[in-house]
Design a protein around this motif. Structure first.
Motif, short mmCIF file in Angstrom:
data_model
loop_
_atom_site.label_atom_id
_atom_site.label_comp_id
_atom_site.label_asym_id
_atom_site.label_seq_id
_atom_site.Cartn_x
_atom_site.Cartn_y
_atom_site.Cartn_z
N THR A 15 16.72 -5.48 -22.44
CA THR A 15 15.77 -5.65 -23.55
C THR A 15 16.42 -5.16 -24.85
OG1 THR A 15 14.78 -3.48 -23.07
CG2 THR A 15 13.74 -5.43 -22.08
N ASN A 27 4.50 11.05 -28.77
CA ASN A 27 4.83 9.69 -28.31
C ASN A 27 5.72 9.77 -27.06
OD1 ASN A 27 5.31 7.02 -28.00
ND2 ASN A 27 6.28 6.70 -29.98
N HIS A 85 13.34 5.35 -16.32
CA HIS A 85 13.95 4.19 -15.64
C HIS A 85 14.37 4.56 -14.22
CE1 HIS A 85 14.21 3.39 -19.91
NE2 HIS A 85 14.38 2.11 -19.65
N SER A 96 10.43 -4.11 -23.40
CA SER A 96 9.64 -4.53 -22.25
C SER A 96 8.15 -4.61 -22.55
CB SER A 96 9.87 -3.53 -21.11
OG SER A 96 9.43 -2.25 -21.50
N GLY A 109 2.61 4.70 -28.36
CA GLY A 109 3.75 4.25 -29.17
C GLY A 109 3.41 3.11 -30.10
#
Ligand code: TXA
Ligand code: MG
Length: 326
Positions: free
Chosen positions: A22, A49, A54, A167, A218
């Motif tokens: 991305t 935030n 991953h 994403s 976010g």
């Protein structure tokens, strides 16, 4: 820099920049408080935030969040790939990663180099986009260097990112599940591939303040912003009818197949694609915004794409990047 060096740097609680399919991500161990602190500091990210974590696959997510049937179906259909799940977190993930929320964002990236690093380390990797907070996300090594300047951590060069936008973020803590951030995978694609019903926000209005939203921290109204003010028109016709001039203005258009009226022919134009297809526009969007910004005109001018679901992610980013809506 090699995969091995990155893996050992992350194992030591340090940070580096990794490529994903991305955008590039500023990576650190999701279980190292040192690494997490560095990520927030380097990005200048507000502490409210939270970060994305991953993992290699759905099974690896078990250790630190509560997966469920829906996450399994979605992971089978879209992982590795640009779909991020919001799920209840387990204690191993600290509150600093999730900004105090009891949920965590998790995705399995498809980029082979990121996956190699994940195979070498024994922890999940936190990696928000490798831009400074509110600025444009980087889709190549050069963009990362531009964004981070002298203090840039080591970068693992994985070429230009395939998707070019971040994403899709989907909240799986409620039913029906809900899209919090539009991205490469649309609600209708999820529904048609898995039969899972998906809600998504249909209003793309900016919030009156730049405070993060409660359920979608976010999604601040100002984001992806070039330094040059971006004028966003509702349509190509509105843009063509506005008095633009060669000295002060430049234009970004979705496709180079557009027939230009005389009024636009003298103004410098950047094109987002040769096709007008979502995928091509998305891939070039952030790169073109950066290049247009470097020309230092008074205004960048562009227009919204048709109000179709497939363009939601692009329109959402244009709205957040814009400073003047016409
Ligand atoms: O494609 C991507 O998602 C890239 C690559 C590097 O993986 N990462 C990325 O990270 O875009 P970031 O931090 O720039 O965006 C993550 C988004 C933010 O909008 C954040 O607020 C949201 O996910 N998020 C993180 N944790 C959350 C949570 N627990 N609940 C709701 N939203 C969350
Ligand atoms: Mg970001």
């Amino acid at each position: 820099m090699s995969v091995e060096v990155c893996a050992s740097c992350l194992s030591n609680g340090d940070v580096c920049v990794l490529p994903t399919e991305t955008v590039y991500g500023l990576a650190g161990s999701a279980i190292s408080s040192n690494a997490i602190k560095k990520i927030y500091k380097i990005k200048g990210r507000p502490p409210n935030n939270p970060l994305i974590v991953h993992v290699l696959d759905h099974e690896s997510a078990f250790d630190f969040c509560h997966t469920n049937n829906v996450s399994k179906i979605l992971a089978d259909a879209f992982w590795p790939g640009p779909l991020t799940f919001i799920l209840p977190k387990k204690d191993i993930i600290s509150n600093s990663v999730t900004a105090g929320l009891d949920t965590v964002a998790v995705r399995s990236p498809a980029h082979p180099l990121f996956r190699k690093v994940l195979e070498k380390v024994e922890f999940p990797i936190a990696a928000p986009s490798a831009n400074l907070s509110t600025q444009i996300s980087p889709t190549s090594k050069r963009d990362v260097l531009d964004a981070m300047g002298k203090n840039c951590p080591y970068i693992l060069d994985g070429g230009t990112c395939n998707f070019g936008i971040e994403s899709t973020v989907i909240d799986l803590t409620d039913s029906p599940v809900k899209i919090l951030r539009h991205g490469p995978i649309s609600a209708s694609e999820i529904e048609s591939k898995t039969g899972i019903k998906v809600n998504f926000p249909d209003s793309q209005e900016k919030s009156p303040t730049n405070e993060p939203q409660l359920n979608s921290p976010g999604q601040m109204s100002k984001h992806y912003a070039p330094t040059t003010p971006l004028r966003l028109f509702k349509s190509f016709d509105d843009l063509s009818n506005f008095h633009l001039n060669k000295k002060n203005d430049l234009i970004i258009l979705p496709s180079n197949k557009t027939n230009l009226p005389v009024s636009l022919q003298k103004v410098q134009i950047f094109y987002l694609s040769k096709t007008g297809e979502f995928r091509d526009i998305a891939q070039n969007l952030f790169r073109v915004l950066r290049e247009a910004d470097k020309i230092r005109k008074n205004f960048i001018n562009t227009h919204l794409l048709p109000e179709e679901e497939k363009y939601s992610a692009i329109n959402d980013k244009l709205i957040r990047a814009s400073s003047i809506n016409i």
